[in-house]
Each structure stands twice: as structure tokens, then as C-alpha cells.
Scaffold this active site. Structure first.
Site, PDB file in Angstrom:
ATOM      1  N   ASP A   1       0.837  -1.192   0.000  1.00 12.11           N
ATOM      2  CA  ASP A   1       0.000   0.000   0.000  1.00 12.11           C
ATOM      3  C   ASP A   1       0.884   1.259   0.000  1.00 12.11           C
ATOM      4  OD1 ASP A   1      -3.073   0.711   0.485  1.00 12.11           O
ATOM      5  OD2 ASP A   1      -1.903   2.021   1.792  1.00 12.11           O
TER       6      ASP A   1
ATOM      7  N   GLY B   1      -6.893 -10.919   1.192  1.00 13.32           N
ATOM      8  CA  GLY B   1      -7.315  -9.559   0.914  1.00 13.32           C
ATOM      9  C   GLY B   1      -6.153  -8.584   0.904  1.00 13.32           C
ATOM     10  N   HIS B   2      -6.464  -7.337   1.209  1.00 18.43           N
ATOM     11  CA  HIS B   2      -5.480  -6.254   1.156  1.00 18.43           C
ATOM     12  C   HIS B   2      -4.373  -6.456   2.183  1.00 18.43           C
ATOM     13  CE1 HIS B   2      -4.203  -2.226   0.056  1.00 18.43           C
ATOM     14  NE2 HIS B   2      -4.264  -1.821   1.321  1.00 18.43           N
ATOM     15  N   PHE B   3      -4.746  -6.874   3.385  1.00 17.33           N
ATOM     16  CA  PHE B   3      -3.779  -7.137   4.444  1.00 17.33           C
ATOM     17  C   PHE B   3      -3.549  -8.648   4.524  1.00 17.33           C
ATOM     18  CE2 PHE B   3      -5.180  -2.882   5.774  1.00 17.33           C
ATOM     19  CZ  PHE B   3      -3.938  -2.280   5.947  1.00 17.33           C
TER      20      PHE B   3
ATOM     21  N   ASP C   1      -8.389  -8.444  -2.988  1.00 20.36           N
ATOM     22  CA  ASP C   1      -8.154  -7.018  -2.712  1.00 20.36           C
ATOM     23  C   ASP C   1      -8.972  -6.169  -3.688  1.00 20.36           C
ATOM     24  OD1 ASP C   1      -7.211  -4.524  -2.036  1.00 20.36           O
ATOM     25  OD2 ASP C   1      -5.090  -5.017  -2.309  1.00 20.36           O
TER      26      ASP C   1
END
Length: 292
Positions: free
Chosen positions: A103, A265-267, A238
Site C-alpha cells: 500500500d 485480501g489487502h492485508f 483485494d
């Protein structure tokens, strides 16, 4: 138990918190976190890799336990965050290192590489974007509107990202087994971004994110010219930076190792720590890092 040292250094007058672990003579791995978290996102990855690397995981200014100066006392830009990261590494005497970017950590990592390409030994990007293909349009619409016309009419769309519900969504969206994600992640992040005045710092970074896509051609040229070893390990679910962002690295780095992880996912570290750590150990060993 692996010893993780919670350290502080003063860089350009600002107190920077960083986690450090591993032998001081080992190859260095710098972990660069994203929004809205801190080096806390690496709390389990650090001990998983510290037998092999000297790990440095800083909190960016405005995040975690680093200083959070008022928005009018510090230029909350990605250039400025890179300046502080560069200053910390210089303070620690670190001149060669691999980076892990996620990110917000990605535009900081790309700037470090552009400023000193010879310093970077390898790149691990975990949902850390460098291509237009990676932007999930629906998520970025309000952010791009804020870039184009920052003001009261567009601010609400990005300010919503500071809410508890939005931060929880970042952790849980696309995750097949949400019960694996510790609720302390989003509650701690929300607490931190809710500190007095920190909302204005975060809004400044949302605005400055507009400087990152125009930098991509330079980043792609760096990839092509350096052929830096790169591992992309990406959560398939994500909805901020989609899987096409992972696959796009092969455009400029045909030997890139790319893994899109179903159910992540994103994390990604929250649900697939062992998977990510396993890929990292194999990749970094394969590009010349010493084995345990």
C-alpha cells in the site's frame, strides 16, 4: 522466542519508531507498511524471518509510534516520508537492503529505488501497486475526485476512509476466513488515525497520492534497466489494488515471481502469514540471500 527490539531514532528533528530483529551482520530487509496501519502489521512476519535477516520496520511519520506532527508542521507528502525513511537508514548505517512494500509503502519504496537504485537488492511487493492496472476503479473514484478538486465537495468521500467501518472493511474484504483477522488490527488503526489533528495529515497524504501514478513510467524504466529480483504476492480479493496490479510487474520484469493468493485480501499477512513468509524465504534465498 525471537527478540524484537522496539527502537527510536531522531531523523530531521522527528522521533521515528522502528522494529528491529535479527543478526546485525545479516542481509537487511526493510518492511514498509501501508495505510492506515504501522509496523504493527509486521508483528508476526518479523519473528518468522529474523533468523535470516536483519529486519528494520519503521512507522512512517503520522503513523504508529512515530511522531505525528500537525499537518502545518510537517509536509505530509510521499517525498517527505521517503526523506525520513532514507534518513533513518542512513542513521543506521544501512546502504544495501531488500524492501517489502505494501500500500503506502510502495510509493515510498519506489522513491528509494529511484534515488539510489544500487541500494536495492530485491523487492517483495504485497499488494503494493506500481501500475494503472492495479487500481480498482470503484474504490478510487472518490479519491481521484479529491485529487482533481480538493475541497468540501470531495473531502467527505475520502474522509470516510478514516472511519472504523472503512478500516474494518480494508482488513476483511475479500478474506475467505475473516475469523483469522484479529479485531485489534482495525481498532488500533482507527485509534491512531483518530488522534487530534491526524485527520488533516491523512487528508494531505490522500491528496499527495496523486503524485504517484505520474511516477510509474520512471519506476517501470527502473525495473527494465535494473531487472531487480521481484516477488509479488497478492491477495486475490483485494478491492483496492486488484490482482492485475500483481501480474503487471511481468511487463517490465519477465522473471518476476508472481503469486495471487485465493481467499486473501489487502492485508494478506493477517490470514496468510505462513504462505507469504514461505514465498519470501524461498525467493530471497533464490536470489542470493543466505539460507538459515
Amino acid at each position: 522466542m525471537t527478540e524484537v527490539r522496539h527502537q527510536y531514532a531522531t531523523v530531521s528533528g522527528h522521533r521515528v519508531h522502528y522494529r528491529e530483529a535479527g543478526p546485525r551482520e545479516a542481509p537487511v530487509l526493510v518492511l514498509l507498511h501501508g495505510f492506515p496501519t504501522s509496523s504493527r502489521m509486521f508483528r508476526s512476519l518479523v519473528p518468522a524471518l529474523a533468523d535470516r535477516f536483519r529486519i528494520i520496520a519503521p512507522d512512517h511519520i503520522g503513523f504508529g509510534h512515530s511522531d505525528t506532527p500537525a499537518h502545518d508542521a510537517f509536509p505530509y507528502t510521499f517525498d517527505a516520508l521517503t526523506d525520513v525513511t532514507e534518513g533513518l537508514l542512513r542513521h543506521l548505517g544501512i546502504t544495501r537492503y531488500a524492501i517489502y512494500v505494501q500500500d503506502y509503502g510502495a510509493p515510498i519504496g519506489w522513491r528509494l529505488a529511484l534515488r539510489n537504485p544500487d541500494a536495492i537488492t530485491a523487492v517483495v511487493t504485497q499488494n503494493g501497486n506500481a501500475y494503472e492496472e492495479g487500481f480498482v476503479k470503484e474504490f478510487w473514484l472518490p479519491v481521484r475526485a479529491y485529487w482533481d478538486n480538493p475541497g468540501p465537495d470531495t473531502e467527505a468521500g475520502v474522509r470516510a476512509a478514516l472511519s472504523l467501518d472503512a478500516i474494518r472493511w480494508q482488513y476483511l474484504h475479500g478474506v475467505a476466513r475473516p475469523e483469522l483477522v484479529d479485531p485489534e488490527t482495525w481498532t488500533a488503526d482507527h485509534r491512531d488515525v483518530s488522534r487530534p489533528g491526524n485527520d488533516l495529515a491523512q487528508l494531505a497524504l490522500f491528496r499527495d497520492y496523486a503524485t504517484n501514478p505520474p511516477l510509474y513510467p520512471e519506476v517501470h524504466a527502473y525495473f527494465r534497466e535494473s531487472q531487480v529480483p521481484l516477488l509479488a504476492v497478492w491477495g486475490a480479493g483485494d478491492e483496492i489494488f486488484g490482482p492485475e496490479g500483481a501480474r503487471a510487474f511481468a511487463n517490465d520484469l519477465p522473471d518476476a515471481e508472481i503469486h495471487v493468493i485465493p481467499g486473501g485480501g489487502h492485508f494478506l499477512l493477517e490470514s496468510h502469514l505462513d504462505t507469504v513468509a514461505g514465498y519470501m524465504r524461498g525467493f530471497l534465498t533464490g536470489v542470493g540471500q543466505p539460507s538459515a
